[in-house]
Scaffold this motif. Sequence first.
Motif, short mmCIF file in Angstrom:
data_model
loop_
_atom_site.label_atom_id
_atom_site.label_comp_id
_atom_site.label_asym_id
_atom_site.label_seq_id
_atom_site.Cartn_x
_atom_site.Cartn_y
_atom_site.Cartn_z
N ILE A 72 0.85 -1.19 0.00
CA ILE A 72 0.00 0.00 0.00
C ILE A 72 0.88 1.24 0.00
O ILE A 72 1.83 1.34 0.77
N SER A 73 0.55 2.20 -0.87
CA SER A 73 1.21 3.51 -0.82
C SER A 73 0.23 4.50 -0.20
O SER A 73 -0.94 4.52 -0.56
N PHE A 74 0.74 5.29 0.73
CA PHE A 74 -0.11 6.20 1.49
C PHE A 74 0.03 7.62 0.94
O PHE A 74 0.75 8.46 1.48
N LEU A 75 -0.66 7.83 -0.18
CA LEU A 75 -0.66 9.13 -0.83
C LEU A 75 -2.03 9.78 -0.67
O LEU A 75 -3.04 9.07 -0.66
N PRO A 76 -2.09 11.10 -0.52
CA PRO A 76 -0.96 12.01 -0.55
C PRO A 76 -0.12 11.92 0.72
O PRO A 76 -0.65 11.64 1.80
#
Length: 273
Positions: free
Chosen positions: A159-163
């Motif tokens: 999982i990428s936590f963007l922004p």
Amino acid sequence: MTLRSAIWLPLFDELADPAAVARLAAEAEEAGWHGLFVWDQLRWRAPVRAVADPWITLAAVATVTERLALGPMVTPIPRRRPAKLARETATLDLLSGGRLIFGAGLGSDRFAEEFSRTGEELDDRVRARMLDEGLAVLAAAWTGETVEHRGEHYVVDGISFLPAPARPGGVPVWIAGMPGKVAPMRRAARHDGFFPVNLDHADQLAESLATIQGLRAEAGSDGPFDVAVGLELGTDPAPYVAAGATWWLPEFEPGVVTVDQVRGVIHDGPAAG
């Protein structure tokens, strides 16, 4: 270093109204205070009845202020999900324009029975491992890169936590701990600040900071490092500043604090220096 001052509020009863706290925050900023921090509690013992959520309250504070540092002081990571906390912290840092300071600690069942009444982990050693693992997840999430984490307590699978947070490198982390306890001091030395709880005198602070500074020197850490002290109303912060404090947080009694009492302290102004 110039001493900074922050209002530090238990979000109980009259202060369980986010709109009321937001109004106090705007007044604090106007009066020259440097920050506003809030307790992170699910409940508190009698006579407290009403308790507000810290994140909703801090979002309200962020929208009515421009300069105040803000944050939870402190969040017990072992009773939160780090992935959800990563979203909350990054979003609040963006909303505030990079003003979030994240106070983190082990948490305790002693004062409010929050862990025993909700089925959370009671063993201090286990919660310490959960705290360290949760902090690692947050640090990875704040980079904006894809997080792959499989630990003893938490899984984050691709999982990428963007922004990401407003500031490169993420949100400053202050670690809470009892003075003299080695584990919190080691943890603080790896982060951005120390929040000693239940200080009895300034010598305790000086001793703890000597240990932390030694640990930071061993690790080659030379970045900014803050030390926040919560002191009973009327306590002279000068001895604590001499011992190394960089932030002063006047304490309010949780069972009796009122909006008017807080407003009076705000309009007395921040500490000199």
